[in-house]
Design a protein around this motif. Structure first.
Motif, short mmCIF file in Angstrom:
data_model
loop_
_atom_site.label_atom_id
_atom_site.label_comp_id
_atom_site.label_asym_id
_atom_site.label_seq_id
_atom_site.Cartn_x
_atom_site.Cartn_y
_atom_site.Cartn_z
N ASP A 13 -1.61 5.15 -21.68
CA ASP A 13 -2.66 4.60 -22.54
C ASP A 13 -2.58 5.25 -23.92
N GLU A 14 -2.98 4.52 -24.96
CA GLU A 14 -2.81 4.96 -26.36
C GLU A 14 -1.33 5.30 -26.59
N PHE A 15 -0.47 4.35 -26.26
CA PHE A 15 0.98 4.56 -26.28
C PHE A 15 1.49 5.02 -27.63
N ASP A 16 0.89 4.53 -28.72
CA ASP A 16 1.38 4.88 -30.05
C ASP A 16 1.28 6.37 -30.32
N LEU A 17 0.35 7.07 -29.66
CA LEU A 17 0.22 8.52 -29.87
C LEU A 17 1.36 9.29 -29.21
N PHE A 18 2.00 8.69 -28.21
CA PHE A 18 3.15 9.35 -27.57
C PHE A 18 4.40 9.27 -28.45
N THR A 19 4.37 8.42 -29.49
CA THR A 19 5.54 8.29 -30.36
C THR A 19 5.55 9.34 -31.47
N GLN A 20 4.49 10.15 -31.56
CA GLN A 20 4.46 11.21 -32.56
C GLN A 20 5.37 12.36 -32.11
N GLY A 21 5.94 13.06 -33.04
CA GLY A 21 6.81 14.19 -32.70
C GLY A 21 8.21 13.73 -32.33
N LYS A 22 8.83 14.49 -31.42
CA LYS A 22 10.24 14.25 -31.08
C LYS A 22 10.43 13.22 -29.97
N GLN A 23 9.35 12.75 -29.36
CA GLN A 23 9.40 11.73 -28.31
C GLN A 23 10.27 12.17 -27.12
N ARG A 24 10.18 13.47 -26.80
CA ARG A 24 11.00 13.99 -25.68
C ARG A 24 10.56 13.40 -24.35
N PRO A 73 0.79 -1.24 0.00
CA PRO A 73 0.00 0.00 0.00
C PRO A 73 0.82 1.29 0.00
N ASP A 74 2.01 1.27 0.60
CA ASP A 74 2.81 2.49 0.73
C ASP A 74 4.05 2.47 -0.15
N MET A 75 4.09 1.56 -1.12
CA MET A 75 5.31 1.41 -1.92
C MET A 75 5.09 1.67 -3.41
N ILE A 76 3.87 2.07 -3.80
CA ILE A 76 3.58 2.29 -5.22
C ILE A 76 2.90 3.63 -5.41
N ASN A 77 3.42 4.42 -6.34
CA ASN A 77 2.77 5.65 -6.80
C ASN A 77 2.31 5.42 -8.24
N LEU A 78 1.09 5.77 -8.55
CA LEU A 78 0.53 5.52 -9.87
C LEU A 78 0.33 6.83 -10.63
N ILE A 79 0.91 6.90 -11.84
CA ILE A 79 0.76 8.06 -12.72
C ILE A 79 0.10 7.57 -14.01
N ARG A 80 -1.02 8.16 -14.38
CA ARG A 80 -1.74 7.74 -15.60
C ARG A 80 -1.77 8.87 -16.62
N LEU A 81 -1.41 8.53 -17.85
CA LEU A 81 -1.50 9.47 -18.97
C LEU A 81 -2.25 8.80 -20.11
N ASN A 82 -2.89 9.61 -20.93
CA ASN A 82 -3.61 9.09 -22.10
C ASN A 82 -3.14 9.86 -23.33
N GLY A 83 -2.76 9.12 -24.36
CA GLY A 83 -2.25 9.74 -25.58
C GLY A 83 -3.24 10.66 -26.26
N LEU A 84 -4.55 10.42 -26.05
CA LEU A 84 -5.55 11.29 -26.64
C LEU A 84 -5.55 12.67 -25.99
N LEU A 85 -5.09 12.75 -24.74
CA LEU A 85 -5.07 14.02 -24.00
C LEU A 85 -3.68 14.60 -23.84
N HIS A 86 -2.68 13.72 -23.77
CA HIS A 86 -1.33 14.20 -23.39
C HIS A 86 -0.26 13.81 -24.40
N SER A 87 -0.61 13.70 -25.69
CA SER A 87 0.40 13.33 -26.68
C SER A 87 1.45 14.42 -26.88
N ASP A 88 1.08 15.67 -26.57
CA ASP A 88 2.05 16.77 -26.61
C ASP A 88 3.01 16.63 -25.43
N ASP A 89 4.32 16.71 -25.68
CA ASP A 89 5.32 16.49 -24.64
C ASP A 89 5.16 17.45 -23.47
#
Length: 416
Positions: A148-159, A81-97
């Motif tokens: 999520d939607e990992f392929d959308l994160f590969t667009q652009g410079k992938q910074r 319970p105290d050893m995991i931090n969860l960060i969620r991103l979605n390529g439809l919303l956050h594909s811009d670096d």
């Protein structure tokens, strides 16, 4: 007869199960070879052994990638319970670096009760992310990044991907990057500098096997015998259900639907529709419920087009079918007219029209998409001389003729 109250309780229970992805996918996670077990091992090893990992979950939409991932994270959050931090991103919303790194910084600030600055630059947020990875690693906390939607994160410079995977090369960091994508070639979209830092682990989510399908059906539709439902009713309900599972007609319905939509999501949608058709007075699921569900869910646009066809258009389709039975894969309007004339001469029908009228009906069939040209000459050649072929199967033609309320009986026999 079963009381309406018991039947309604059973129906509500089945519906609630079908709306709960965790309940649906739980029986598919028992095997040590399941994607659940493999993913849990990858993430738990990062937590317990303080190492970095990256993995891609690949498969068609509706195959259970996110549902299995949520099951794994839910179980691990209970174990650690105290050893995991969860960060969620979605390529439809956050594909811009910039927006992606800012969202990571925001979620980290919320998790650790820090002040988040909306004015921070990309470099500031990147430095903050790297610093948090280092601090969490020293505190033996694992940060799990779900993209999520990992392929959308590969667009652009992938910074973003480079900054994240590069930071994970440090011995002090402790993180897992989980990419979710419906593209099977998602790892091939990575730049060389990013690909060299990626672990190349991939978990493929394939359509369920026949054994998995019936195990899922039993898990979702069977009633518990030790619940508030009447004991005798639950036993009889389950007995009728298992009897239906062994019925060859039921198996054909399930197989035909899975051939049409081979994902768990579509299967759940189908089961929800079938359960909703259950007769509350009868109190049991029947074969007719599943049969009506499949007919309502499987759209058949070609069959709908056939219902709107005129009698002459039906004649033309039957003529083309007869030509294909004679092993003529492509034929022109002239050949269709010869076949049409031979039918008229054989059966002495009253439905005989001039060639101009037949040509207009032939053009209507082309416009409906039931027939297409077999060559690629465009408008160079006249319609009546260009070879054509059917885009509708013989079975669909026979079924469509039977459903057409004006179709002559002898025409149905010709198509059968």
């Amino acid at each position: 007869m079963v009381s309406d109250n018991a039947a309604e309780k059973a129906l509500n229970l089945i519906r609630s199960r079908l709306c709960n992805p965790n309940f649906i996918f739980r029986p598919l996670c028992d095997s040590p070879d399941s994607n659940y077990s493999k993913l849990k091992f990858i993430v738990s090893s990062s937590v317990t052994e303080a190492c970095n990992n990256s993995v891609l979950l690949l498969g068609p939409r509706g195959s259970g990638k996110v549902a299995v991932l949520d099951l794994v994270l839910e179980d691990l959050l209970l174990e650690y319970p105290d050893m995991i931090n969860l960060i969620r991103l979605n390529g439809l919303l956050h594909s811009d670096d910039n927006s992606a790194v800012k969202e990571i910084a925001r979620q980290l600030c919320v998790e650790h009760q820090l002040l988040f600055s909306k004015m921070a630059s990309f470099d500031d947020n990147s430095e903050f992310m790297i610093a948090m990875l280092r601090e969490c690693g020293l505190a033996h906390k694992t940060i799990v990044f779900v993209l999520d939607e990992f392929d959308l994160f590969t667009q652009g410079k992938q910074r973003l991907l480079y900054a994240l995977l590069d930071a994970m090369q440090s011995v002090t960091s402790q993180a897992v990057v989980i990419g979710v994508s419906c593209r099977l070639d998602a790892d091939q979209l990575l730049e060389k500098r990013v690909k060299s830092r990626f672990s190349h682990r991939k978990l493929l989510f394939l359509p369920p096997s026949e054994e998995d399908i019936y195990r899922l059906l039993d898990h979702v539709l069977s009633l518990p015998v030790d619940s508030s439902l009447p004991h005798d009713y639950a036993i009889e309900f389950n007995a009728k259900l298992h009897s239906m599972f062994s019925d060859e007609r039921f198996r054909q319905v399930i197989n035909s639907y899975m051939n049409f939509s081979p994902t768990v999501r579509h299967l759940v949608k189908f089961l929800f529709r079938a359960a909703s058709d259950m007769d509350l007075k009868l109190g049991y699921l029947s074969f007719e419920n599943f049969k009506s569900a499949i007919s309502s869910l499987q759209r058949q646009p070609k069959m709908e087009c056939l219902r709107d066809c005129s009698i002459l258009e039906l004649y033309i389709l039957v003529c083309m079918k007869r030509l294909e039975v004679k092993e003529q894969n492509s034929y022109s309007f002239s050949a269709v007219m010869k076949e049409y004339k031979s039918i008229h001469d054989s059966f002495q029908t009253s439905d005989y029209y001039s060639q101009d009228v037949c040509l207009r009906a032939f053009e209507h069939v082309l416009q409906r998409g039931l027939v297409c040209f077999a060559d690629g000459r465009g408008r160079i050649q006249s319609t009546e001389f260009r070879p054509v072929k059917l885009l509708i199967s013989f079975a669909e033609i026979s079924q469509g003729l039977k459903a057409h309320h004006l179709c002559p009986a002898f025409l149905q026999k010709l198509a059968s």
